[in-house]
Design an enzyme around this catalytic site. Sequence first.
Site, mmCIF file in Angstrom:
data_model
loop_
_atom_site.group_PDB
_atom_site.id
_atom_site.type_symbol
_atom_site.label_atom_id
_atom_site.label_comp_id
_atom_site.label_asym_id
_atom_site.label_seq_id
_atom_site.Cartn_x
_atom_site.Cartn_y
_atom_site.Cartn_z
ATOM 1 N N LYS A 13 0.835 -1.217 0.000
ATOM 2 C CA LYS A 13 0.000 0.000 0.000
ATOM 3 C C LYS A 13 0.865 1.259 0.000
ATOM 4 O O LYS A 13 0.601 2.189 -0.742
ATOM 5 C CB LYS A 13 -0.905 0.046 1.242
ATOM 6 C CG LYS A 13 -1.852 -1.118 1.395
ATOM 7 C CD LYS A 13 -2.833 -0.876 2.543
ATOM 8 C CE LYS A 13 -2.162 -0.707 3.899
ATOM 9 N NZ LYS A 13 -1.473 -1.903 4.407
ATOM 10 N N ARG A 88 -9.287 0.537 9.142
ATOM 11 C CA ARG A 88 -8.662 -0.738 9.486
ATOM 12 C C ARG A 88 -9.618 -1.655 10.223
ATOM 13 O O ARG A 88 -9.246 -2.746 10.606
ATOM 14 C CB ARG A 88 -7.446 -0.473 10.360
ATOM 15 C CG ARG A 88 -6.136 -0.892 9.699
ATOM 16 C CD ARG A 88 -5.049 -0.502 10.633
ATOM 17 N NE ARG A 88 -3.783 -1.086 10.384
ATOM 18 C CZ ARG A 88 -2.799 -0.506 9.719
ATOM 19 N NH1 ARG A 88 -2.986 0.643 9.138
ATOM 20 N NH2 ARG A 88 -1.633 -1.100 9.620
ATOM 21 N N ARG A 127 11.842 -5.132 4.831
ATOM 22 C CA ARG A 127 11.502 -3.755 4.426
ATOM 23 C C ARG A 127 12.460 -2.715 5.024
ATOM 24 O O ARG A 127 12.798 -2.761 6.194
ATOM 25 C CB ARG A 127 10.072 -3.437 4.870
ATOM 26 C CG ARG A 127 9.669 -2.010 4.567
ATOM 27 C CD ARG A 127 8.204 -1.840 4.534
ATOM 28 N NE ARG A 127 7.554 -2.043 5.817
ATOM 29 C CZ ARG A 127 6.244 -1.969 5.982
ATOM 30 N NH1 ARG A 127 5.451 -1.742 4.952
ATOM 31 N NH2 ARG A 127 5.718 -2.135 7.177
ATOM 32 N N ARG A 160 11.687 0.031 10.147
ATOM 33 C CA ARG A 160 10.651 0.500 11.072
ATOM 34 C C ARG A 160 10.697 -0.306 12.371
ATOM 35 O O ARG A 160 10.920 -1.509 12.344
ATOM 36 C CB ARG A 160 9.282 0.328 10.415
ATOM 37 C CG ARG A 160 8.916 1.494 9.552
ATOM 38 C CD ARG A 160 7.662 1.245 8.798
ATOM 39 N NE ARG A 160 6.583 0.662 9.593
ATOM 40 C CZ ARG A 160 5.327 0.558 9.174
ATOM 41 N NH1 ARG A 160 5.003 1.002 7.980
ATOM 42 N NH2 ARG A 160 4.403 0.015 9.927
ATOM 43 N N ARG A 171 0.621 -8.009 13.924
ATOM 44 C CA ARG A 171 -0.031 -7.109 12.953
ATOM 45 C C ARG A 171 -0.791 -7.927 11.902
ATOM 46 O O ARG A 171 -1.870 -7.535 11.455
ATOM 47 C CB ARG A 171 1.012 -6.210 12.287
ATOM 48 C CG ARG A 171 1.499 -5.114 13.247
ATOM 49 C CD ARG A 171 2.801 -4.507 12.819
ATOM 50 N NE ARG A 171 2.738 -3.866 11.528
ATOM 51 C CZ ARG A 171 3.778 -3.765 10.704
ATOM 52 N NH1 ARG A 171 4.950 -4.289 11.020
ATOM 53 N NH2 ARG A 171 3.645 -3.148 9.568
HETATM 54 P P1 AMP Z 1 1.039 1.106 9.078
HETATM 55 O O1 AMP Z 1 2.147 2.043 8.771
HETATM 56 O O2 AMP Z 1 -0.207 1.403 8.280
HETATM 57 O O3 AMP Z 1 1.436 -0.349 8.992
HETATM 58 O O4 AMP Z 1 0.629 1.366 10.621
HETATM 59 C C1 AMP Z 1 1.553 1.154 11.672
HETATM 60 C C2 AMP Z 1 0.800 1.036 12.992
HETATM 61 O O5 AMP Z 1 0.078 2.244 13.256
HETATM 62 C C3 AMP Z 1 -0.244 -0.076 13.049
HETATM 63 O O6 AMP Z 1 0.318 -1.330 13.379
HETATM 64 C C4 AMP Z 1 -1.178 0.456 14.142
HETATM 65 O O7 AMP Z 1 -0.609 0.273 15.432
HETATM 66 C C5 AMP Z 1 -1.184 1.946 13.855
HETATM 67 N N1 AMP Z 1 -2.258 2.324 12.890
HETATM 68 C C6 AMP Z 1 -2.108 2.792 11.628
HETATM 69 N N2 AMP Z 1 -3.294 3.039 11.051
HETATM 70 C C7 AMP Z 1 -4.234 2.701 11.971
HETATM 71 C C8 AMP Z 1 -5.651 2.695 11.974
HETATM 72 N N3 AMP Z 1 -6.379 3.085 10.906
HETATM 73 N N4 AMP Z 1 -6.285 2.283 13.115
HETATM 74 C C9 AMP Z 1 -5.598 1.902 14.201
HETATM 75 N N5 AMP Z 1 -4.254 1.852 14.268
HETATM 76 C C10 AMP Z 1 -3.570 2.253 13.161
#
Ligand code: AMP
Length: 215
Positions: A13, A88, A127, A160, A171
């Site tokens: 994404k 999400r 990554r 990260r 996750r």
């Molecule tokens: P990402 O970069 O999208 O993988 O997000 C990293 C982390 O941020 C996730 O594992 C969640 O802890 C938090 N996070 C990101 N987007 C959301 C969302 N829409 N709702 C809840 N937690 C989120």
Amino acid sequence: MRTVLLGAPGSGKGTQGVVLSKKFNIPQISTGDLLRAAVKAGSELGKKAKSAMDAGALVSDDIVIGLIRERLSEADAQNGYILDGFPRNIPQAEALDEMLQQLGQPLQGVVLLDVPFDELMQRLTGRRTCKDCGAIYNIYLSPPKTEGHCDRCGGELFQREDDNEETIANRLKVYEEQTAPLVGYYQKQDKLHAIPGTGDIDEITNKVGAVFDEI
Ligand code: AMP
């Protein structure tokens, strides 16, 4: 063009969002990026979000819905956007629909980047992201020409914090349990377009771009 990129962690994404945002001249809005910026800045919101992020759990709906509400009201989002990592879960999707309905600007399309579960782990553990321009590499699948540095801008690459094996497993579990039901949610609205998220990155971009052109 009001769109959502849906997919598991590691489905591409972020990678696709960066490229498509440039191609269609609309912002990529990533709740993960917004939350990481808040954590880095040490804000109250960042402090509240950090423990959930470190554990690979979801940050509370109130926090992310508030972030999205604010971000969507900014000037650059008025001609459309690509949401990456939001919604999400079903309550977030419902809140988004309600927000957009009030504005009379419903979502136009949702693209699912479909990647077999087995491939996600390798993508996530390998990554690396450029500190300066956000370009994403994979040390196994698409390494940079010079180890540790971005091909585009020379910036330093970093891993990260939540890309460690334990957090990754959580996750992926959270995705299966809470996010995957959104596929059915958007199918019912006739907005879902599933694209295989494996193979050549440019080809995937072209396929997603073709969907964006149609909606
Ligand atoms: P990402 O970069 O999208 O993988 O997000 C990293 C982390 O941020 C996730 O594992 C969640 O802890 C938090 N996070 C990101 N987007 C959301 C969302 N829409 N709702 C809840 N937690 C989120």
